[in-house]
Write a protein that holds these residues in place. Structure first.
Motif, PDB file in Angstrom:
ATOM      1  N   GLN A  13      52.799  44.619  24.551  1.00  0.00           N
ATOM      2  CA  GLN A  13      53.291  43.538  25.410  1.00  0.00           C
ATOM      3  C   GLN A  13      52.238  43.087  26.419  1.00  0.00           C
ATOM      4  N   PHE A  14      51.300  43.969  26.744  1.00  0.00           N
ATOM      5  CA  PHE A  14      50.288  43.634  27.746  1.00  0.00           C
ATOM      6  C   PHE A  14      49.309  42.571  27.249  1.00  0.00           C
ATOM      7  N   GLN A  15      49.382  42.229  25.975  1.00  0.00           N
ATOM      8  CA  GLN A  15      48.559  41.146  25.435  1.00  0.00           C
ATOM      9  C   GLN A  15      49.022  39.794  25.984  1.00  0.00           C
ATOM     10  N   HIS A  16      50.257  39.740  26.412  1.00  0.00           N
ATOM     11  CA  HIS A  16      50.847  38.494  26.901  1.00  0.00           C
ATOM     12  C   HIS A  16      50.803  38.494  28.424  1.00  0.00           C
ATOM     13  N   GLY A  17      49.720  37.983  28.986  1.00  0.00           N
ATOM     14  CA  GLY A  17      49.499  38.046  30.422  1.00  0.00           C
ATOM     15  C   GLY A  17      50.577  37.381  31.245  1.00  0.00           C
ATOM     16  N   LYS A  18      51.085  36.261  30.758  1.00  0.00           N
ATOM     17  CA  LYS A  18      52.101  35.527  31.511  1.00  0.00           C
ATOM     18  C   LYS A  18      53.394  36.342  31.630  1.00  0.00           C
ATOM     19  N   LEU A  19      53.821  36.962  30.538  1.00  0.00           N
ATOM     20  CA  LEU A  19      55.053  37.754  30.552  1.00  0.00           C
ATOM     21  C   LEU A  19      54.874  39.026  31.378  1.00  0.00           C
ATOM     22  N   THR A  20      53.721  39.654  31.240  1.00  0.00           N
ATOM     23  CA  THR A  20      53.430  40.868  32.003  1.00  0.00           C
ATOM     24  C   THR A  20      53.425  40.563  33.496  1.00  0.00           C
ATOM     25  N   THR A  21      52.758  39.491  33.871  1.00  0.00           N
ATOM     26  CA  THR A  21      52.685  39.097  35.275  1.00  0.00           C
ATOM     27  C   THR A  21      54.063  38.753  35.819  1.00  0.00           C
ATOM     28  N   ALA A  22      54.854  38.024  35.050  1.00  0.00           N
ATOM     29  CA  ALA A  22      56.209  37.654  35.496  1.00  0.00           C
ATOM     30  C   ALA A  22      57.055  38.895  35.752  1.00  0.00           C
ATOM     31  N   THR A  23      56.963  39.878  34.873  1.00  0.00           N
ATOM     32  CA  THR A  23      57.753  41.094  35.033  1.00  0.00           C
ATOM     33  C   THR A  23      57.311  41.876  36.264  1.00  0.00           C
ATOM     34  N   ILE A  24      56.010  42.093  36.394  1.00  0.00           N
ATOM     35  CA  ILE A  24      55.497  42.881  37.519  1.00  0.00           C
ATOM     36  C   ILE A  24      55.783  42.193  38.850  1.00  0.00           C
ATOM     37  N   LEU A  25      55.569  40.894  38.913  1.00  0.00           N
ATOM     38  CA  LEU A  25      55.848  40.170  40.150  1.00  0.00           C
ATOM     39  C   LEU A  25      57.350  40.114  40.445  1.00  0.00           C
ATOM     40  N   GLY A  26      58.162  40.068  39.394  1.00  0.00           N
ATOM     41  CA  GLY A  26      59.615  40.105  39.577  1.00  0.00           C
ATOM     42  C   GLY A  26      60.059  41.415  40.203  1.00  0.00           C
ATOM     43  N   VAL A  27      59.501  42.515  39.720  1.00  0.00           N
ATOM     44  CA  VAL A  27      59.823  43.829  40.296  1.00  0.00           C
ATOM     45  C   VAL A  27      59.385  43.880  41.752  1.00  0.00           C
ATOM     46  N   LEU A  28      58.168  43.449  42.020  1.00  0.00           N
ATOM     47  CA  LEU A  28      57.634  43.495  43.379  1.00  0.00           C
ATOM     48  C   LEU A  28      58.463  42.642  44.335  1.00  0.00           C
ATOM     49  N   ALA A  29      58.727  41.413  43.962  1.00  0.00           N
ATOM     50  CA  ALA A  29      59.483  40.510  44.835  1.00  0.00           C
ATOM     51  C   ALA A  29      60.913  40.994  45.060  1.00  0.00           C
ATOM     52  N   ALA A  30      61.563  41.418  43.998  1.00  0.00           N
ATOM     53  CA  ALA A  30      62.957  41.867  44.123  1.00  0.00           C
ATOM     54  C   ALA A  30      63.063  43.154  44.932  1.00  0.00           C
ATOM     55  N   SER A  31      62.104  44.055  44.761  1.00  0.00           N
ATOM     56  CA  SER A  31      62.184  45.317  45.506  1.00  0.00           C
ATOM     57  C   SER A  31      62.012  45.080  47.002  1.00  0.00           C
ATOM     58  N   GLN A  32      61.062  44.251  47.366  1.00  0.00           N
ATOM     59  CA  GLN A  32      60.839  43.983  48.788  1.00  0.00           C
ATOM     60  C   GLN A  32      62.000  43.198  49.395  1.00  0.00           C
ATOM     61  N   THR A  33      62.483  42.214  48.660  1.00  0.00           N
ATOM     62  CA  THR A  33      63.572  41.381  49.165  1.00  0.00           C
ATOM     63  C   THR A  33      64.879  42.162  49.268  1.00  0.00           C
ATOM     64  N   SER A  34      65.210  42.917  48.225  1.00  0.00           N
ATOM     65  CA  SER A  34      66.478  43.664  48.271  1.00  0.00           C
ATOM     66  C   SER A  34      66.446  44.743  49.348  1.00  0.00           C
ATOM     67  N   TYR A  35      65.276  45.336  49.571  1.00  0.00           N
ATOM     68  CA  TYR A  35      65.186  46.325  50.651  1.00  0.00           C
ATOM     69  C   TYR A  35      65.432  45.657  52.003  1.00  0.00           C
ATOM     70  N   ASP A  36      64.746  44.555  52.258  1.00  0.00           N
ATOM     71  CA  ASP A  36      64.860  43.883  53.556  1.00  0.00           C
ATOM     72  C   ASP A  36      66.233  43.257  53.794  1.00  0.00           C
ATOM     73  N   LEU A  37      66.872  42.750  52.733  1.00  0.00           N
ATOM     74  CA  LEU A  37      68.135  42.030  52.909  1.00  0.00           C
ATOM     75  C   LEU A  37      69.393  42.863  52.647  1.00  0.00           C
ATOM     76  N   VAL A  38      69.253  43.933  51.848  1.00  0.00           N
ATOM     77  CA  VAL A  38      70.449  44.698  51.478  1.00  0.00           C
ATOM     78  C   VAL A  38      70.353  46.165  51.887  1.00  0.00           C
TER      79      VAL A  38
END
Length: 107
Positions: free
Chosen positions: A59-84
């Motif tokens: 899956q790491f051959q697909h940079g766009k999908l890999t980046t979307a997943t990693i950034l999704g985890v990062l953004a959601a973890s920081q946001t859910s911690y701060d807001l919930v």
């Protein structure tokens, strides 16, 4: 659903619960800066694991999908911690419960 949206969705799902898992290893006495570094590193590692678990290492051959997943985890973890998880005191409670008390602290 498009592959990018699916990857992002998976990342957000993982990131939403990640702060509760991160709270297990974090300690209340740590500085906010150190806790943030641990949380960001945990999110990046969780993002890589999420990508690998989804479609294997190929899956790491697909940079766009890999980046979307990693950034999704990062953004959601920081946001859910701060807001919930932090305002509900659940993450700080987990930190306190999983911290070993020294004999001096127990007194």
């Amino acid at each position: 659903m498009s592959a990018t949206l699916e990857s992002l969705s998976t990342g957000v799902q993982v990131g939403t619960v990640l702060p509760l898992l991160t709270a297990i290893v974090q300690r209340p006495a740590w500085s906010e800066k150190y806790k943030k570094v641990v949380a960001v590193v945990a999110a990046l590692v969780a993002g890589v694991v999420t990508v690998a678990a989804g479609s294997g290492w190929d899956q790491f051959q697909h940079g766009k999908l890999t980046t979307a997943t990693i950034l999704g985890v990062l953004a959601a973890s920081q946001t859910s911690y701060d807001l919930v998880w932090k305002p509900s005191n659940l993450a700080p409670l987990i930190e306190a419960l999983t911290t070993k008390k020294t004999p001096q602290q127990a007194e």
